[in-house]
Scaffold this active site. Structure first.
Site, PDB file in Angstrom:
ATOM      1  N   GLU A   1       0.800  -1.211   0.000  1.00 52.95           N
ATOM      2  CA  GLU A   1       0.000   0.000   0.000  1.00 52.95           C
ATOM      3  C   GLU A   1       0.841   1.273   0.000  1.00 52.95           C
ATOM      4  O   GLU A   1       0.520   2.237  -0.685  1.00 52.95           O
ATOM      5  CB  GLU A   1      -0.965   0.017   1.200  1.00 52.95           C
ATOM      6  CG  GLU A   1      -2.120  -0.969   1.087  1.00 52.95           C
ATOM      7  CD  GLU A   1      -1.716  -2.402   1.410  1.00 52.95           C
ATOM      8  OE1 GLU A   1      -0.606  -2.619   1.948  1.00 52.95           O
ATOM      9  OE2 GLU A   1      -2.511  -3.312   1.119  1.00 52.95           O
TER      10      GLU A   1
ATOM     11  N   HIS B   1     -10.752  -5.057   9.119  1.00 55.42           N
ATOM     12  CA  HIS B   1     -11.354  -4.933   7.783  1.00 55.42           C
ATOM     13  C   HIS B   1     -12.703  -4.230   7.862  1.00 55.42           C
ATOM     14  O   HIS B   1     -13.525  -4.396   6.973  1.00 55.42           O
ATOM     15  CB  HIS B   1     -11.569  -6.312   7.154  1.00 55.42           C
ATOM     16  CG  HIS B   1     -10.318  -7.038   6.774  1.00 55.42           C
ATOM     17  ND1 HIS B   1      -9.456  -7.544   7.703  1.00 55.42           N
ATOM     18  CD2 HIS B   1      -9.784  -7.338   5.564  1.00 55.42           C
ATOM     19  CE1 HIS B   1      -8.442  -8.150   7.083  1.00 55.42           C
ATOM     20  NE2 HIS B   1      -8.618  -8.017   5.783  1.00 55.42           N
TER      21      HIS B   1
END
Lengths: 336, 329, 394
Positions: free
Chosen positions: B59, B128
């Site tokens: 990321e 998440h």
């Protein structure tokens, strides 16, 4: 045989004008940072700064190989990169003094001096912070089909950052036109490369990304240039990225708070004996350039830096009224 | 044209990639896989692997690459597979993207979009399911967009791509399948313009993203009991349309906020503070009510996860007891 | 372990006497259960639990006084289930600093309206939680002073709501043959002070007998036609009084040290005897705007609130003229004492047969500093005429 006059050099004497260029560039870097050092020492500038003194050959050698339209990302120790690109030392000095005429209008300071018009995508206060950005620029060039190259400058410390690893891998898998130039100046602040790496040669990291790793004496501007020329050409021709480890040394502390407790005076003196500017000077003198001509060049640089300082000191301080507006890029910058 | 929220996001991506060759997308598994939530399904077939670019799981690297590409004239869109993973890219988001325009004296700008699914309700647990908008709202230089409807997702994403600043768009996972009418003109919706989702007289309830729908449902129940709630959908957190909020509070005299993100340090507190600082203060007739996610990591087990998120029932009961206590009638 | 503190139940309340505990240690109370009855300088009130809890210990004995903010009850389990993570702390469980937040609990909206319209919030009854004055409370109030004027204006500085409670003198030594000394407290203390003050005012009482035949007939007719509205003879008398007073502003208002401040409305005080507690004067604001049925309704509601001790201290308002009725207790005629700083008070006696007609004795007391005998007499005359020709009133 008449002694060559530096002012009359032509392209035929390719190596001589280039060597003179190196000499001038490296002196501009050194004199600029020496002046900054003096300003800090006398308390005229606030904040902190990271000096490039001792490492001038790396910036001069690598950037000398770039073409118009190529870009770099720089580091917290970035004055040298911007000067090598041909940056305006008046605007650099003004930025260090926090004036409106500075590159960043006084909003950035020492660690964010960068001339985008010359292809500097930013000096960076975060170690390895600019490396993924460099890879992104390479991706942009790739998508645009432009034969431009990106040089990502990084210190030895940056090589241990996760961001460096992620970015190097992206550049490798996508074969992007990026050259990672690791300025191994032996210390990440106080952490010696011998303590912070289990490698003898940092260039060996390149193997992990499946790209060439090159090692060069960073105190020898000609060697640096030759190595960079190879890596840059390879990148420009679609051959993908390379990693160059330039072994160098910073004479000054990491930053203004550094008391040099982690290294010996002797070690610093030994490195000074291999001073990159003196080596260029010896080369030029060996080529028959008169010492007086070189001294005149140095005097010119000193006068130029002194003038830049005067310019900065005479420049106005910024006023806070524009501060909030400066956060956002106006919509017209996004116009097609 | 009626389509789902996910399809509306895709529609905006397609429209803008068609219109502007500088636009490209990159992210994890966005190519033939179509993205973890299917948002980019079919795009790689249409635009090719260069412009719909699968990335390694990195990321920080891909957000940084998005910044770099934007600096040399591209319009990158980075998909973060779950917006929680943006934590891996925080340096690039916070120290780089947000600051480049300001720090370099306005000489550069970063027209970058980072988008990703947010929110709980899918049993994806603590790493998440978060709603992290307050983190980015806190950083000057980042715009934060949280559309609640398919057409807002379309129009605000277009605006985000065309904006010269870094914009983060959080798409709530529970919204992806929601259907709605979507404008086809290719016109963007302005960033920083809230929408009065339901007019009302008794109290102003400010919310955004998925909670808009739960709040509207609660407001309908409350209407049946004689409480008339004005619901404001902020649509963008930064810039925040304070004028619509204060004007509403001026009419109702009561302010409540609802968001799924945890209450502590949340956007609700910011809204309240801004209303206090505004001319609407003099029109306040009751203390603030905040209805938010509990101050815990998002739990896994269904009853726990449901308790974490403000439910229609919790919103209804909180507002009702608040209005009863504050004597709105 | 948590504790509950004595709430500030009215704008002038500094302390209260716990008259009776309605719960004991170990009791589990639900929100809305009465915890105790407290009497303040103006009124007796029941204090309810705002949230469920268990009583651990009573910290103040019955009959003892407590200051506002003083802990009176130790409890445990004071959480609210309903409000979720951002629950507002239960209202009555006031923090140590709560009563330091200011003399008045008023919302920003109420304060803005009060500023704009020149209303002294001390005169406004708060209907929000914990007696907070909210916007709609101010909306219904008539301005008592010029808005934002430089000079302090509004209700007289010596007005009842501003009266500070004097500490009772220390009890005298026990006298042989007497019971235990009972210091004046709360309403009793206020009444004592007020009446002492009143006795120093040069006041005159005029009395008139009024033929109530027509009024009694009208009231019976009302009772047949509108049985639900329960209009009493008293309401006819109040109506006649309001009409007369409204036409004679000279008696409708407050006497201050060096002058008279007329009231803009007839805010009619009506004295109600609450058995065991003393005399309460409830206030019917802007009574001149009310018809007979509305007036009757307001009087009945306020009387019921007072006798059931469910009224708020601020419900008492600032009467500009008071009516005191001892008629229902068989008193034929009496001289009411002024309730300072009001300039007038009307006493109502019992209805008695006189020459075959139902007759009532009305006594009008007036402050002679502000009002002369002749205008006072004409006011009384108008009340009489109104009652003898009640159709004129309706």
């Amino acid at each position: 045989m008449a002694k060559p006059d530096p002012a009359n050099f032509t392209e035929e004497a390719a190596s001589l004008p280039r060597a003179l260029d190196y000499f001038r560039t490296m002196w501009r870097i050194r004199r600029f940072d020496e002046t900054i050092d003096e300003l800090f020492a006398s308390g005229q500038v606030h904040g902190t700064t990271h000096l490039y003194i001792g490492e001038e050959a790396v910036a001069a050698g690598v950037i000398g190989e770039l073409q118009a339209g190529d870009v770099i990302t720089s580091t917290h120790r970035g004055h040298g990169h911007n000067i090598a690109l041909g940056g305006d030392i008046r605007a650099m000095m003004a930025e260090l003094l926090g004036r409106t005429t500075g590159y960043c209008a006084g909003r950035g300071g020492s660690m964010h001096i960068a001339d985008q018009n010359l292809g500097n995508l930013g000096a960076n206060g975060i170690v390895a912070g600019g490396v993924p950005i460099a890879v992104g620029a390479g991706l942009g060039f790739h998508l645009q089909g432009r034969a431009q190259v990106v040089v990502a400058f990084a210190g030895d410390g940056a090589l241990n950052e996760g961001g460096f690893h992620e970015a190097a891998n992206l550049a490798a898998i996508w074969k992007l036109p990026v050259v990672f130039v690791v300025e191994n100046n032996q210390y990440g602040m106080s952490g010696s490369v011998h303590e912070m790496f289990a490698l003898s040669h940092l260039a060996d990291r390149a193997a992990a990304y499946g790209i060439p790793g090159l090692m060069v004496d960073g105190q020898d501007v000609f060697a640096v240039a030759e190595t960079a020329r190879y890596a840059i050409l390879k990148a420009r021709q679609g051959g993908g990225p390379s990693l160059i480890e330039a072994v160098t040394y910073r004479y000054k502390g990491h930053s203004k708070s550094d008391a040099n407790r982690y290294r010996t005076r002797e070690e610093i003196q030994n490195w000074r004996k291999r001073d990159p500017i003196e080596r260029v000077r010896a080369h030029l003198e060996g080529e028959g350039v008169e010492a007086a001509a070189l001294d005149a060049m140095v005097a010119e640089v000193r006068a130029e830096v002194a003038a830049a300082l005067r310019f900065a000191e005479e420049s106005p301080w910024p006023t806070p009224d524009t501060l909030l507006d400066a956060v956002w890029a106006p919509a017209e910058e996004g116009a097609d | 044209m009626e389509m789902t929220y996910a399809a509306a996001v895709r529609y905006a991506l397609e429209q803008e990639m068609e219109r502007d060759p500088r636009v490209f997308i990159m992210g994890e598994d966005i190519g033939v896989y179509g993205g973890a939530f299917g948002v980019t399904m079919g795009l790689v077939e249409r635009f090719g692997k260069e412009r719909v670019r699968d990335t390694p799981i990195a990321e920080e690297g891909i957000v940084g690459a998005g910044i770099g590409a934007s600096l040399v004239g591209m319009r990158p869109i980075v998909e973060i597979q779950f917006s929680d993973f943006i934590m891996n890219a925080m340096d690039q988001v916070v120290n780089q993207a947000a600051k480049i325009h300001f720090m370099f004296g306005g000489r550069m700008h970063v027209p970058l979009v980072i988008r990703g699914p947010a929110g709980a309700g899918t049993g994806a647990a603590a790493q998440h399911s978060q709603s992290l908008e307050a983190w980015f709202h806190h950083v000057p230089g980042l715009k934060v967009v949280m559309p609640a409807t398919p057409d807002d997702a379309r129009g605000l994403l277009l605006a985000a791509i065309r904006d010269p600043n870094p914009v983060i768009m959080f798409e709530h996972k529970l919204l992806y399948k929601m259907k709605g009418e979507v404008e086809e003109s290719g016109e963007a919706l302005p960033l920083g313009q809230a929408r009065i989702a339901r007019p009302g007289r008794d109290a102003t309830l400010v919310t955004y993203s998925f909670m808009v729908h739960r709040v509207l449902e609660a407001a309908t129940l409350l209407a049946g009991e004689g409480w008339d709630i004005e619901v404001i959908d902020l649509r963008t957190i930064v810039p925040m349309d304070l004028a619509t909020v204060t004007a509403s509070v001026g009419r109702t005299g009561r302010l409540a906020v609802c968001h799924e993100a945890v209450g502590r340090g949340g956007i609700g507190g910011e809204i309240a503070a801004r209303v206090w600082e505004s001319e609407a203060f003099d029109f306040l007739d009751a203390p603030l009510l905040r209805i938010t996610g509990l101050d815990t990591p998002v739990p896994y087990s269904p009853p726990l996860e449901q308790a974490f998120m403000p439910s229609v029932e919790r919103i209804h009961d909180s507002v009702k007891s608040w209005l009863t206590r504050e004597g709105a009638h | 372990m948590a504790s509950l503190r004595l709430p500030k139940l009215g704008s002038t309340m500094d302390e209260g006497v716990i008259v009776a505990w309605k719960v004991g240690p170990g009791a589990h109370v639900e929100a809305g259960d009465v915890l105790y009855e407290v009497t303040t300088d103006k009124v007796n009130m029941e204090v309810e639990a705002d949230f469920p809890c268990e009583v651990v210990r009573l910290l103040v004995a019955e009959g003892e006084a407590a200051r506002v903010g003083q802990e009176v009850l130790e409890i445990k389990g004071g959480g609210t289930a309903e409000a979720g993570p951002a629950a507002v702390p239960p209202p009555v469980r006031s923090g140590p600093g709560e009563h330091r937040m200011g003399p008045l609990r008023a919302s920003p909206a109420a304060r803005r309206q009060a500023r704009a319209r020149g209303i002294d919030l001390a005169t406004v009854v708060g209907t929000g939680p914990r007696g907070r004055i909210i916007g709609r409370d101010v909306a219904g109030v008539k301005p008592s002073r010029a808005p934002e004027s430089a000079k302090p204006a509004g209700p007289p500085a010596s007005g009842p709501a501003r009266q500070t409670v004097q500490r009772p003198p220390s009890p005298p030594r026990e006298t042989p043959g007497s019971g235990a000394f009972q210091p004046f407290r709360g309403v009793r203390l206020i009444t004592a002070q007020r009446m002492t003050q009143s006795a120093q005012i040069p006041q005159v009482t005029l009395t008139a007998a009024v033929d109530m035949s027509h009024a009694v007939q009208a009231q019976k007719w009302f009772k047949t036609v509108k049985p639900d509205e329960r209009v009493a003879i008293t309401d006819f008398i109040l109506l006649a009084t309001v009409r007369a007073v409204a036409r004679h502003p000279v008696i409708n208002g407050w006497v201050e040290e060096a002058g008279f401040r007329p009231a803009l409305h007839v805010d009619l005080g009506y004295a109600v005897d609450v058995s065991g507690d003393g005399l309460y004067v409830v206030c019917i604001n802007a009574a001149e705007e009310l018809g007979l049925r509305e007036l009757a309704g307001r009087r009945r509601a306020l009387t019921e609130a007072a006798t059931s001790k469910r009224m708020r201290p601020d419900d008492l308002g600032f009467p500009s003229f008071t009516v005191s009725n001892l008629g229902m207790m068989g008193v034929e005629s009496f001289n009411p004492l002024l309730n300072p700083p009001q300039a007038g008070i009307l006493g109502i006696g019992a209805i008695v047969e006189q020459q075959g007609r139902p007759t009532v004795k009305l006594s009008l007391t007036f402050d002679h500093r502000a009002v002369d005998g002749a205008p006072a007499a004409s006011i009384l005359q108008e009340i009489r005429l109104g009652l003898e020709q009640p159709l004129w009133l309706l």
